[in-house]
Scaffold this motif. Sequence first.
Motif, PDB file in Angstrom:
ATOM      1  N   HIS A  92     -26.000  62.507  60.139  1.00  0.00           N
ATOM      2  CA  HIS A  92     -26.731  61.654  61.072  1.00  0.00           C
ATOM      3  C   HIS A  92     -25.876  61.519  62.326  1.00  0.00           C
ATOM      4  O   HIS A  92     -24.849  60.843  62.316  1.00  0.00           O
ATOM      5  N   GLU A  93     -26.291  62.197  63.396  1.00  0.00           N
ATOM      6  CA  GLU A  93     -25.528  62.197  64.637  1.00  0.00           C
ATOM      7  C   GLU A  93     -26.137  61.187  65.599  1.00  0.00           C
ATOM      8  O   GLU A  93     -27.295  61.308  66.005  1.00  0.00           O
ATOM      9  N   LYS A  94     -25.336  60.184  65.970  1.00  0.00           N
ATOM     10  CA  LYS A  94     -25.801  59.128  66.858  1.00  0.00           C
ATOM     11  C   LYS A  94     -24.924  59.069  68.105  1.00  0.00           C
ATOM     12  O   LYS A  94     -23.701  59.194  68.029  1.00  0.00           O
ATOM     13  N   THR A  95     -25.582  58.857  69.243  1.00  0.00           N
ATOM     14  CA  THR A  95     -24.876  58.695  70.507  1.00  0.00           C
ATOM     15  C   THR A  95     -25.497  57.528  71.268  1.00  0.00           C
ATOM     16  O   THR A  95     -26.718  57.437  71.381  1.00  0.00           O
ATOM     17  N   VAL A  96     -24.647  56.637  71.755  1.00  0.00           N
ATOM     18  CA  VAL A  96     -25.091  55.528  72.600  1.00  0.00           C
ATOM     19  C   VAL A  96     -24.241  55.539  73.857  1.00  0.00           C
ATOM     20  O   VAL A  96     -23.012  55.409  73.788  1.00  0.00           O
ATOM     21  N   GLU A  97     -24.885  55.695  75.008  1.00  0.00           N
ATOM     22  CA  GLU A  97     -24.174  55.732  76.287  1.00  0.00           C
ATOM     23  C   GLU A  97     -24.821  54.717  77.223  1.00  0.00           C
ATOM     24  O   GLU A  97     -26.045  54.685  77.356  1.00  0.00           O
ATOM     25  N   SER A  98     -24.004  53.874  77.859  1.00  0.00           N
ATOM     26  CA  SER A  98     -24.579  52.820  78.700  1.00  0.00           C
ATOM     27  C   SER A  98     -23.774  52.628  79.985  1.00  0.00           C
ATOM     28  O   SER A  98     -22.554  52.831  80.014  1.00  0.00           O
ATOM     29  N   TYR A  99     -24.499  52.222  81.036  1.00  0.00           N
ATOM     30  CA  TYR A  99     -23.924  51.880  82.336  1.00  0.00           C
ATOM     31  C   TYR A  99     -24.469  50.504  82.728  1.00  0.00           C
ATOM     32  O   TYR A  99     -25.665  50.247  82.605  1.00  0.00           O
ATOM     33  N   VAL A 100     -23.596  49.644  83.227  1.00  0.00           N
ATOM     34  CA  VAL A 100     -24.003  48.319  83.673  1.00  0.00           C
ATOM     35  C   VAL A 100     -23.312  48.007  84.991  1.00  0.00           C
ATOM     36  O   VAL A 100     -22.079  48.100  85.094  1.00  0.00           O
ATOM     37  N   GLY A 101     -24.096  47.630  85.994  1.00  0.00           N
ATOM     38  CA  GLY A 101     -23.550  47.219  87.283  1.00  0.00           C
ATOM     39  C   GLY A 101     -24.015  45.816  87.634  1.00  0.00           C
ATOM     40  O   GLY A 101     -25.197  45.488  87.445  1.00  0.00           O
ATOM     41  N   GLN A 102     -23.109  44.965  88.107  1.00  0.00           N
ATOM     42  CA  GLN A 102     -23.442  43.582  88.448  1.00  0.00           C
ATOM     43  C   GLN A 102     -22.830  43.209  89.802  1.00  0.00           C
ATOM     44  O   GLN A 102     -21.730  43.664  90.147  1.00  0.00           O
ATOM     45  N   VAL A 103     -23.561  42.374  90.531  1.00  0.00           N
ATOM     46  CA  VAL A 103     -23.075  41.838  91.803  1.00  0.00           C
ATOM     47  C   VAL A 103     -23.289  40.330  91.794  1.00  0.00           C
ATOM     48  O   VAL A 103     -24.400  39.852  91.507  1.00  0.00           O
ATOM     49  N   PHE A 104     -22.223  39.578  92.096  1.00  0.00           N
ATOM     50  CA  PHE A 104     -22.290  38.117  92.154  1.00  0.00           C
ATOM     51  C   PHE A 104     -21.970  37.686  93.595  1.00  0.00           C
ATOM     52  O   PHE A 104     -20.978  38.149  94.180  1.00  0.00           O
ATOM     53  N   SER A 105     -22.801  36.790  94.131  1.00  0.00           N
ATOM     54  CA  SER A 105     -22.619  36.378  95.520  1.00  0.00           C
ATOM     55  C   SER A 105     -22.796  34.875  95.660  1.00  0.00           C
ATOM     56  O   SER A 105     -23.737  34.294  95.108  1.00  0.00           O
ATOM     57  N   ASP A 106     -21.866  34.259  96.422  1.00  0.00           N
ATOM     58  CA  ASP A 106     -21.996  32.855  96.811  1.00  0.00           C
ATOM     59  C   ASP A 106     -22.361  32.839  98.292  1.00  0.00           C
ATOM     60  O   ASP A 106     -21.496  33.062  99.165  1.00  0.00           O
ATOM     61  N   TRP A 107     -23.616  32.607  98.588  1.00  0.00           N
ATOM     62  CA  TRP A 107     -24.087  32.681  99.968  1.00  0.00           C
ATOM     63  C   TRP A 107     -23.750  31.413 100.740  1.00  0.00           C
ATOM     64  O   TRP A 107     -23.434  31.478 101.939  1.00  0.00           O
ATOM     65  N   THR A 108     -23.869  30.299 100.099  1.00  0.00           N
ATOM     66  CA  THR A 108     -23.470  29.017 100.686  1.00  0.00           C
ATOM     67  C   THR A 108     -22.842  28.183  99.580  1.00  0.00           C
ATOM     68  O   THR A 108     -22.751  28.619  98.427  1.00  0.00           O
ATOM     69  N   GLU A 109     -22.441  26.978  99.909  1.00  0.00           N
ATOM     70  CA  GLU A 109     -21.897  26.095  98.889  1.00  0.00           C
ATOM     71  C   GLU A 109     -22.961  25.715  97.860  1.00  0.00           C
ATOM     72  O   GLU A 109     -22.631  25.310  96.746  1.00  0.00           O
TER      73      GLU A 109
END
Length: 224
Positions: A92-109
Amino acid sequence: MAAPRRWVDSGADFGATEVAEVQRIAEEVWGFDAGDLVGGNTELEEYAVKFDWNISENHRANLRYSKLEQVRVRPEASSAGSLSLSSNWFNHEKTVESYVGQVFSDWTENFSTEFKVSFRDYSAIRVTPTTAPTIEIYFDDLIANNNPSFGDFIRVGTERSSMGNTLLTETWNYFGAGTWTLGDHDVKFGAEYSDNEIYNYFSQDSWGNYRFSSGWGPISSRAT
């Protein structure tokens, strides 16, 4: 680790001599290696990496990548009265490949946002050591009027549900959210969207499924 031995030559209507004869006939008559009781190793490799980027004092981002590859030997069940040689096993050959990109921004207080995009590629494939049909050889249980297929048996050839057994998925996920602070209260809102593509192929007994008595006379057969 190596696949364990799963049968003991004790109490069955066949013994080591009959096993050797089945192996010989499979090779000389059917033209494939029936196998034995020794399997391969289960292998597992996993990789992961993460990059963090402080774009500015108020903005940051990260990128994560991971990949898992597993090859697991799956011996078919054997007992004191039945034996599946390794040609009837599968990897049983299994492959899991993942990419995750995140951006966090504080625009004002009082207002901040988060955006995330991810992709996951998954595959699970049964790989067989042969393309032979499933073959079961039954041995006489010496019980009068019993159908031969009620006796003990040796199974060789491809496992019947592994002749075609593949699952592939590709999943995209998009997420965005904002937080607005109003005095002592936080107002949160956002949206999420997923797109999932699935390929699932299953073909049972497509290479044939045959039963024989210990004299290699046919009992029954199934093929599509």
